[in-house]
Structures are given as structure tokens and as C-alpha cells.
Motif scaffolding. Structure first.
Motif, PDB file in Angstrom:
ATOM      1  N   LEU A 150       1.026  -1.705  -0.230  1.00  0.00           N
ATOM      2  CA  LEU A 150      -0.096   0.016   0.117  1.00  0.00           C
ATOM      3  C   LEU A 150       0.869   1.240   0.001  1.00  0.00           C
ATOM      4  O   LEU A 150       1.633   1.059   0.690  1.00  0.00           O
ATOM      5  N   ASP A 151       0.404   2.593  -0.820  1.00  0.00           N
ATOM      6  CA  ASP A 151       1.233   3.448  -0.633  1.00  0.00           C
ATOM      7  C   ASP A 151       1.004   4.529   0.067  1.00  0.00           C
ATOM      8  O   ASP A 151      -0.382   3.724   0.716  1.00  0.00           O
ATOM      9  N   ALA A 152       2.009   5.294   0.354  1.00  0.00           N
ATOM     10  CA  ALA A 152       1.701   6.468   1.411  1.00  0.00           C
ATOM     11  C   ALA A 152      -0.144   7.399   1.715  1.00  0.00           C
ATOM     12  O   ALA A 152      -0.473   7.150   2.768  1.00  0.00           O
ATOM     13  N   PRO A 153      -0.522   7.670   0.403  1.00  0.00           N
ATOM     14  CA  PRO A 153      -2.225   7.618   0.849  1.00  0.00           C
ATOM     15  C   PRO A 153      -3.488   6.854   0.910  1.00  0.00           C
ATOM     16  O   PRO A 153      -4.298   7.562   1.433  1.00  0.00           O
ATOM     17  N   GLU A 154      -2.919   5.962   0.793  1.00  0.00           N
ATOM     18  CA  GLU A 154      -4.102   4.493   1.218  1.00  0.00           C
ATOM     19  C   GLU A 154      -3.464   4.384   2.848  1.00  0.00           C
ATOM     20  O   GLU A 154      -5.109   3.766   3.402  1.00  0.00           O
ATOM     21  N   LEU A 155      -2.200   4.315   3.933  1.00  0.00           N
ATOM     22  CA  LEU A 155      -2.098   4.757   4.903  1.00  0.00           C
ATOM     23  C   LEU A 155      -2.669   5.048   5.924  1.00  0.00           C
ATOM     24  O   LEU A 155      -3.768   4.661   6.619  1.00  0.00           O
ATOM     25  N   LEU A 178      -5.263  12.067   0.261  1.00  0.00           N
ATOM     26  CA  LEU A 178      -5.457  13.120  -1.130  1.00  0.00           C
ATOM     27  C   LEU A 178      -4.772  14.207  -0.599  1.00  0.00           C
ATOM     28  O   LEU A 178      -3.918  14.141  -2.036  1.00  0.00           O
ATOM     29  N   THR A 179      -3.952  14.581   0.204  1.00  0.00           N
ATOM     30  CA  THR A 179      -2.430  15.367   0.149  1.00  0.00           C
ATOM     31  C   THR A 179      -1.817  14.626   0.905  1.00  0.00           C
ATOM     32  O   THR A 179      -0.600  16.080   0.956  1.00  0.00           O
ATOM     33  N   ILE A 180      -1.694  13.517   0.616  1.00  0.00           N
ATOM     34  CA  ILE A 180       0.139  12.790   0.880  1.00  0.00           C
ATOM     35  C   ILE A 180       0.837  12.764  -0.576  1.00  0.00           C
ATOM     36  O   ILE A 180       0.001  11.861  -1.440  1.00  0.00           O
ATOM     37  N   ALA A 181       1.789  12.654  -1.017  1.00  0.00           N
ATOM     38  CA  ALA A 181       2.706  12.753  -1.981  1.00  0.00           C
ATOM     39  C   ALA A 181       2.878  11.297  -2.711  1.00  0.00           C
ATOM     40  O   ALA A 181       3.836  10.596  -1.386  1.00  0.00           O
ATOM     41  N   PRO A 182       2.821  10.591  -3.452  1.00  0.00           N
ATOM     42  CA  PRO A 182       2.804   8.750  -3.356  1.00  0.00           C
ATOM     43  C   PRO A 182       3.873   8.958  -3.521  1.00  0.00           C
ATOM     44  O   PRO A 182       4.818   9.347  -3.773  1.00  0.00           O
ATOM     45  N   THR A 183       4.370   7.304  -3.358  1.00  0.00           N
ATOM     46  CA  THR A 183       5.996   6.775  -4.109  1.00  0.00           C
ATOM     47  C   THR A 183       5.781   5.839  -5.201  1.00  0.00           C
ATOM     48  O   THR A 183       6.752   5.197  -5.717  1.00  0.00           O
ATOM     49  N   ARG A 194       1.386  13.067  -7.699  1.00  0.00           N
ATOM     50  CA  ARG A 194       2.490  12.761  -6.673  1.00  0.00           C
ATOM     51  C   ARG A 194       2.957  14.787  -7.101  1.00  0.00           C
ATOM     52  O   ARG A 194       3.183  15.781  -5.851  1.00  0.00           O
ATOM     53  N   ALA A 195       2.703  14.751  -8.424  1.00  0.00           N
ATOM     54  CA  ALA A 195       2.457  16.297  -8.854  1.00  0.00           C
ATOM     55  C   ALA A 195       1.836  17.147  -7.911  1.00  0.00           C
ATOM     56  O   ALA A 195       1.781  18.350  -8.416  1.00  0.00           O
ATOM     57  N   LEU A 196       0.524  17.246  -8.263  1.00  0.00           N
ATOM     58  CA  LEU A 196      -0.456  18.151  -7.424  1.00  0.00           C
ATOM     59  C   LEU A 196       0.065  18.539  -6.192  1.00  0.00           C
ATOM     60  O   LEU A 196      -0.329  19.191  -5.893  1.00  0.00           O
TER      61      LEU A 196
END
Length: 445
Positions: free
Chosen positions: A121-126, A319-324, A334-336
């Protein structure tokens, strides 16, 4: 004392349960005066032999692991005079005898054991995972995988047993190490039960297990002797070829890579073996550094602590966390997150188009209804993007304030503290809690 029938200790219907214990090795600085900081195996085996306990032991660099058998009443299995198996003392009684004889403490738990969950799972899903599982944890993400360390042991087992995503659990006490793949219900070795699948996709390393000497060698064919041999064999269960092939299948290794994995499995238990396996499988190597204690997860760049929250609030936080990850959607998000001004520009463009279409719709004609619908959709989308922009800006200000310890301009300390505690405002229409629990595999009803 009543003799109990001997049975297969590895059977699910066995009357005996495995009972682990640990004797830590004190350092030179912490050892009491006049006491050897290293508990001698001879001294422990003497106490175990006096109680005639059926047991096994393995010596590591910082602790000696012991394994016993106990019945439902907590009485440890021992060898009777005739070689049968009977119930003996409790673990507490053995701990007292060991402390009196050697000065060392017998601990029922393993205080040196560290566990890490490596989940796909990526950072926005945690934040959503924390909200749905009701657990708190610290995590850091790399390339779409997250290294998770839980606040409590029960939280680790809560997520481990309920997560439907592919995950890996790592454990290490400095001597015994394990790498276990959680398949989310799918098993390449055609094992139907999830518990059996977990057992198939597991790699283990550790010191050699030996009989602790509670059963006399001259009675090798007695039930008690068979029990002790079975116990040692059960503890010493090395990684099979099926397990190695299963892990290789999950991660799509080619024959050369599978052979490298086999060499790692057959090698010694060192503090680099988990790191080598993770590197071979393309997983974040820092997970091995954390589980071996060489790095603390809170010291890693991008580490964040997550607490349970409302699902809508957790979703907005994500939604405010940049994925990796490396996918197209991850790159766009990530750009947004890094440049929220793009959203503001897009919202402005859609607002202008929406106003223009609304003006055209007011002039009437055959396409007025279609133009009005498009105008409403563009204006609604622009409003949503403006709200997303505000959330991203607010999250950036909060992160900046956390790093600098300052309160954002124009905001009182009380309001800033409350915002950090509660997180972003919920967003209507994000779906029910039950639907998100099913998405993460935490609702199996």
C-alpha cells in the motif's frame, strides 16, 4: 501424579501446546557483581534435568530460547520414571528454580523480538488503513510499498490477520529471523487455507535447536524421548524447497534469481540475510534495517505516524500525501501534492469555460440543455478542485509548522493544535465505512 497419554504434538488435536521462554544474556555493565553475564547452558540444563522436563533450546548471541510443552492447566510436560509423559511444574515454578540456581530470569515473552509489516500500500492509503483497522502505527513508504511498525503487538496481529493486500512480515531477535509472505487468500502452491498458505510462503533462519537434557538418553524408545525428539524437530523446521519455490513464484523470479534465493535460505542467519532477500525481491531494503534494529523508523525520511480517524477524514488526509509509486496516477497525484497551484490554474480554466457555456445556454436553441449540463459539470469540478487545492495548501502549512514548531500565520495556537489533532474536514459522498473495509479486506462477513 497422573500419567497422560502421549500423542502427536504437531497435531491440531494434541493435548499439548508449545510454550516458549527466553533467558536474556546480561551485558558486562548490567550483570550483578559476581555473576557471569552469559547464562551457562550447563546450569540451565541442570535445572531442566532435575525437573525431567521435555524441552529444547537454541543459543543466540543475546539470548537463549527455550521451548516446552504444557497442558491446558499450564503444567509443563515431563518424563515419568517409566518413560511416559506426565504433567510437571508450571513455567513460573521453573522460573523460580532457575533464578535460585543460576541467578538468571526466565521470561515467558521474548523482549528482544522485533516485527515489521511490509505492505503493498502506498502512503496515501495508509490513513485509510489506520481508520478501518482502528490501529496506530508509524510507517514510511518507498516505491508503492510501506514499512509499518505498530504501536502495540495486538495491532500488528489485527492487521496481519485481516489484510487482503499482499504483504510481508519480517521478524528478528538478532539470531532467529523469518520472512513470511501474506498472500491475501491466494496461494501459488494450491493450498486452500490462508493459514496453510502463510506457512508455505515463509523463509526462516536461526541457530540449531537441541534437546535440553530433561529426558535420559538411556530411554530413547520411550514416549517421553519420542516427544523430545519431535519437539526438537518441530522447532528446527528448516525452510523447505516448496517454501523457497513459493516465494520465488509470488515475486516472479527467474531461475537464476531463484537459485540466489535458495543460496540465501541455505546460508547462515546473519544480520544481512533479510536485507539481501529484500533486495533480490525488489522490496524496500530499509525494512530489514528497521527489524534488525540498525535504524529506527522514526529517523527515516518521510516517516509519519498514523492514528485511527473517521474514514472520510482519513481519505481526505490521504489525498494530501504524495505517493511513492511509479504509475501514471501516482505521478499525477505526486505532482499535484508538490505543486497545488496546478489545481488552481485548472480550476480557473474550468470556471471560465463553465461561465462561457452557461452564457451560450441562456441564448437558447436546440443545444441549450446540453450546454447547461456541461456548464454545471465544469463549475462543480472547478469547485471540487478548489477545495482540493485548499486542502493541499492546509496540509503543506501544517507540515511546515510541524517541522519548524511554529504556528501558521493568521492562526491561533489553539486552532492550529485542533487542526493537527482532527485532520482535514470530512468530504461528503466518499462512500460508507463498510465499502472501504471490504476494499482493504478488513470486513470478511
Amino acid at each position: 501424579m497422573t500419567s497422560l497419554p502421549a500423542d502427536d504434538i504437531a497435531s491440531p488435536t494434541s493435548a499439548w501446546d508449545l510454550v516458549p521462554a527466553t533467558v536474556l544474556r546480561a551485558t558486562e555493565a548490567t550483570a550483578p557483581e559476581g555473576q557471569d553475564p552469559r547464562p551457562t547452558g550447563e546450569g540451565m540444563r541442570t535445572v531442566i534435568a532435575e525437573h525431567r522436563l521435555i524441552s529444547a533450546y537454541a543459543e543466540g548471541p543475546s539470548a537463549t530460547q527455550l521451548m516446552f510443552l504444557a497442558d491446558a492447566g499450564g503444567r509443563l510436560a515431563r518424563a515419568a520414571e517409566d518413560g511416559s509423559v506426565e504433567a510437571g511444574c508450571t513455567l513460573d515454578e521453573l522460573a523460580g528454580a532457575l533464578a535460585r540456581a543460576t541467578g538468571h530470569q526466565l521470561q515467558p515473552e521474548h523482549p528482544g523480538l522485533r516485527r515489521v509489516l511490509l505492505v503493498h500500500l502506498d502512503a496515501p492509503e495508509l490513513p485509510v488503513l489506520a481508520a478501518l483497522s482502528g490501529t496506530g502505527f508509524t510507517a514510511v513508504s518507498r516505491h508503492g510499498w510501506s514499512v509499518v511498525v505498530f504501536d502495540a503487538e495486538v495491532d500488528f496481529w489485527t492487521v496481519r490477520t485481516g489484510l487482503a493486500e499482499t504483504a510481508v512480515t519480517l521478524s528478528s531477535d538478532g539470531a532467529t529471523r523469518s520472512f513470511e509472505v501474506l498472500l491475501g487468500g491466494e496461494d501459488p502452491a494450491s493450498v486452500t487455507e490462508l493459514e496453510a498458505a502463510d506457512a508455505v510462503c515463509a523463509l526462516e533462519w536461526g541457530p540449531e535447536w537441541r534437546p535440553a537434557g530433561g529426558v535420559a538418553v538411556e530411554v530413547e524408545e520411550t514416549p517421553a524421548a519420542r516427544f523430545e525428539r519431535d519437539l526438537v524437530r518441530l522447532c528446527s523446521g528448516s525452510t523447505s524447497e516448496l517454501q523457497t519455490e513459493s516465494v520465488a513464484s509470488v515475486f516472479d523470479l527467474d531461475p537464476a534469481e531463484t537459485n540466489r534465493l535458495r543460496n540465501y535460505v541455505l546460508g547462515e542467519s546473519t544480520d544481512l540475510v533479510l536485507e539481501s532477500v529484500l533486495q533480490l525481491l525488489g522490496l524496500p531494503v530499509l525494512a530489514a534495517k528497521v527489524v534488525e534494529g540498525r535504524r529506527e523508523i522514526t529517523e527515516l525520511e518521510g516517516a509519519e505516524h498514523y492514528e485511527p480517524a473517521a474514514v472520510a477524514s482519513a481519505l481526505m488526509h490521504g489525498l494530501t500525501i504524495a505517493p511513492t509509486g511509479d504509475g501514471l496516477f501516482a505521478r499525477c497525484q505526486r505532482a499535484l501534492v508538490r505543486r497545488p497551484e496546478l489545481l488552481l490554474a485548472l480550476a480557473g480554466t474550468e470556471t471560465a469555460l463553465g461561465v462561457g457555456l452557461a452564457g451560450a445556454a441562456r441564448r437558447g436553441g436546440s443545444g441549450a440543455r446540453v450546454l447547461g449540463t456541461l456548464s454545471a459539470a465544469l463549475l462543480a469540478d472547478a469547485a471540487a478542485e478548489s477545495a482540493y487545492y485548499a486542502a493541499l495548501r492546509g496540509a503543506r502549512h501544517r507540515r511546515t509548522g510541524e517541522r519548524s514548531g511554529a504556528t501558521p500565520a493568521g492562526e491561533s495556537p489553539v486552532v492550529a493544535t485542533e487542526a493537527l489533532r482532527t485532520g482535514p474536514s470530512p468530504v461528503p459522498g466518499t462512500g460508507s465505512r463498510a465499502r472501504w473495509r471490504r476494499f482493504f479486506g478488513l470486513d470478511r462477513s
